[in-house]
Design an enzyme around this catalytic site. Structure first.
Site, mmCIF file in Angstrom:
data_model
loop_
_atom_site.group_PDB
_atom_site.id
_atom_site.type_symbol
_atom_site.label_atom_id
_atom_site.label_comp_id
_atom_site.label_asym_id
_atom_site.label_seq_id
_atom_site.Cartn_x
_atom_site.Cartn_y
_atom_site.Cartn_z
ATOM 1 N N SER A 1 -9.584 1.669 3.302
ATOM 2 C CA SER A 1 -8.776 2.283 2.416
ATOM 3 C C SER A 1 -7.701 1.496 1.472
ATOM 4 O O SER A 1 -7.304 2.003 0.476
ATOM 5 C CB SER A 1 -8.029 3.344 3.215
ATOM 6 N N LYS B 1 0.725 -1.220 -0.164
ATOM 7 C CA LYS B 1 -0.025 0.147 0.007
ATOM 8 C C LYS B 1 0.981 1.409 0.148
ATOM 9 O O LYS B 1 1.944 1.139 0.489
ATOM 10 C CB LYS B 1 -0.973 -0.178 1.202
ATOM 11 N N SER C 1 -9.525 -0.884 7.343
ATOM 12 C CA SER C 1 -9.003 -0.630 6.196
ATOM 13 C C SER C 1 -8.182 -1.948 5.352
ATOM 14 O O SER C 1 -7.787 -1.423 4.053
ATOM 15 C CB SER C 1 -7.934 0.648 6.122
#
Lengths: 489, 95
Positions: free
Chosen positions: A157, A82, A181
């Site tokens: 997210s 990420k 997330s």
């Protein structure tokens, strides 16, 4: 080549077996996954940055290590991080204009761990800006699309990592989970997502959002892969002062022991208003399956303070964020407004143009909750109710080995559906937030589909109880096989 | 809990986030809606409850004060928007 599946569909443990027996090479595997990225990422948009050339070089190194017999389970397998985990020499944007050009001078602890394990880094995954959001639509660059239905969100997210793993654009990925997330995008993308116990994985080099809640964890194609990746990243790190002094076990050893006699609690507060009917149905079938496998399932568990979790979270996380994001002043790194008269003007303009609307909203909310006259009413009150939510879990874990609940109240929703109403978007995290507040571990596994859209189930455990949740998740996965389905792209 | 425009302006100043008139109105409305959701906490009795700041039972963590190499000056300044002879350059602080 001894596999019936295209290389980009391999799990980490399958890839490991083929690499170790030299049936495939890392360069071959990395090329195949990069070709997959070329073929589908125009539609999925999971990557902010692809570092193909560096990946192939790492793959070559991995092949030499395997040849020399100096390799582990992660050696030569291509993965994604990420874009909020620092990678030395490779830009780390947090999907924000503020960090669009930021090239970290150091590696995050997890980056370092994966590099030394011989992992191949394909690139960086799209996310909601600074990890604030539940759909990846808050990325300052572009939204990511759900591989199961491109008109729908992948969750957030960590939407880039979730979508990449589901689409075969990475064998596995690391995400971060502050209020869901990792687990919510895993649920929406039909993959496995683990949020470890707070403190199990070092946060050094993870761009800070809510420091008492943030935790890094893997998004993978199955539970075995999740255990393998956790093995590589868990453990004490002196550079993170909240890192736990705890020697992690080999998590793969917990997998095959079965769940006969395991005591499973189902908190009833997670199955009330706002939950879609198909999610409730999938949960009901999953619970029957767990009973079939020999577990004792109690459906009448109560965690009475669950209804306060959302309010507690949306006070604590923005408060911590407002402090953490004060560092973006346009002086040391990041976007910097130059058309300013003085330092204060420059700072205000830098933050006005560098941050998107959701990030500003949370900074404002946190600043307000911490400001003179409101601190006791909001922040301190939230911290006290946080204690009550923790105690609910402590009490439940006196009687149950694990707790099971839906991961997301809904199937993936359409892009644009919730963007105009922040409160509706915040409700997407209603099932995942209590876990972060209590600091406990939780894993989301695929549990079924509704009209081709994935639905996940989460299994929560005691602090440092990763083995029990892996054991439950593995038994369920092996008995159902949802994890074998791949998105039809 | 409705915020006034002046309150939003004050928060924006504390947070050092520049705002247009439209931003102020949008945030006034949205933040007011969110704050309304927080009222659910008013009904919880927390009189004897200690606060949780984080969930790992750690107090202050100490280490030996030992010198070790840190990042090079080049690395530290590599991302600087404005650099001048090995320093970060900022806009005037005093008018």
């Amino acid at each position: 080549m001894a596999t019936s599946r295209p290389l980009h569909e391999l799990t980490l443990h399958d890839a490991r077996d083929l690499l170790q027996t030299r049936q495939i090479s890392s360069v071959e595997l990395t090329r195949a996954v990069l070709e997959r990225v070329d073929a589908v990422d125009e539609r999925v948009k999971a990557y902010v940055t692809v570092s193909g050339e560096a990946a192939l070089k790492q793959a070559g190194d991995a092949d030499r290590a395997i040849g020399a017999g100096a390799s582990g389970p992660l050696t030569g397998v291509p993965m994604m991080l990420k874009d909020n985990m620092c990678t030395r020499g490779l830009r780390t944007t947090c999907s924000s204009r503020m960090l669009e050009q930021f090239v970290p001078p150091y590696d995050a602890h997890v980056t370092e761990r994966l590099r030394s394990a011989g992992a191949v880094l394909l690139g960086k995954g799209n996310m909601d800006e600074f990890a604030m959001g539940s759909s990846t639509e808050n990325s300052a660059f572009f939204p990511t699309h759900n591989p199961w239905d491109l008109e729908r969100v992948p969750g957030g997210s960590s939407g880039g990592p979730g979508a990449a793993v589901a689409a075969g654009e990475a064998v596995y990925a690391l995400g971060s989970d502050t209020g869901g997330s990792i687990r919510q995008p895993a649920s929406l993308c039909g993959v496995v997502g683990l949020k470890p116990t707070y403190g199990l994985v070092s946060r050094y080099g993870l761009v800070a959002f809510g420091s008492s809640l943030d935790q890094i964890g893997p998004l993978t194609k199955d539970v075995t892969d999740s255990a393998l990746v956790l093995n590589a990243i868990a453990g004490h790190d002196p550079k993170d002062s909240t890192s736990a002094r705890y020697a992690p076990p080999d998590y793969t050893k917990a997998l095959a022991s079965g769940i006969k006699g395991l005591r499973i609690g189902v908190p009833k507060e997670y199955l009330v208003e706002g939950i879609q009917e198909e999610v409730v149905e999938v949960m009901e079938r999953a619970l029957s399956k767990l009973e079939e496998l020999g577990a004792q399932v109690d459906r009448e568990v109560s965690l009475p303070h669950t209804r306060y979790a959302l309010a507690v979270y949306y006070i604590i996380a923005p408060s911590e964020a407002s402090a953490n994001l004060a560092r973006y002043d346009g002086v040391k790194y990041g976007y910097s407004a130059q058309d300013a008269d003085d330092m204060w003007d420059a700072m205000e303009k830098t933050r006005q143009y560098g941050f998107g609307p959701e990030v500003k909203r949370r900074i404002m909310l946190g600043t307000y909750a911490l400001s003179a006259g409101y601190y006791d009413a909001y922040y301190l009150k939230a911290q006290k109710v946080r204690t009550l939510i923790r105690r609910d879990f402590e009490k439940a874990f006196e009687k149950y080995d694990v707790l099971v609940a839906p991961t997301s109240p809904t199937v993936p929703f359409k892009l644009g559906d919730k963007m105009s109403d922040p409160v509706q978007m915040y409700l997407s995290d209603i099932c995942t937030i209590p876990v972060n507040i209590a600091g406990i571990p939780s894993i989301s596994v695929p549990a079924g589909f509704s009209f081709g859209l994935p639905i996940g189930m989460q299994i929560m455990g005691r602090p440092f109880g990763e083995e029990a949740i892996f054991r439950t998740a593995y038994a369920y996965e092996q008995a159902t096989g949802w994890h074998n389905l791949r998105a039809p792209l | 809990m409705a915020l006034s425009k002046e309150e939003v302006q004050h928060i924006a100043l504390l947070a050092r986030v520049g705002m247009t008139e439209d931003d102020l109105e949008l945030f006034r409305e949205q933040l007011s809606n969110i704050l309304e959701q927080f009222q659910v906490l008013d009904g919880v009795d927390t009189s004897d409850v200690p606060p949780t700041s984080h969930t790992v039972d750690l107090t202050s963590v100490f280490r030996e004060d030992k010198a070790a190499p840190s990042l090079s000056k080049e690395d530290v300044l590599a991302n600087a928007p404005r650099e001048d002879e090995g320093f970060f350059r900022v806009k005037p602080v005093l008018g």
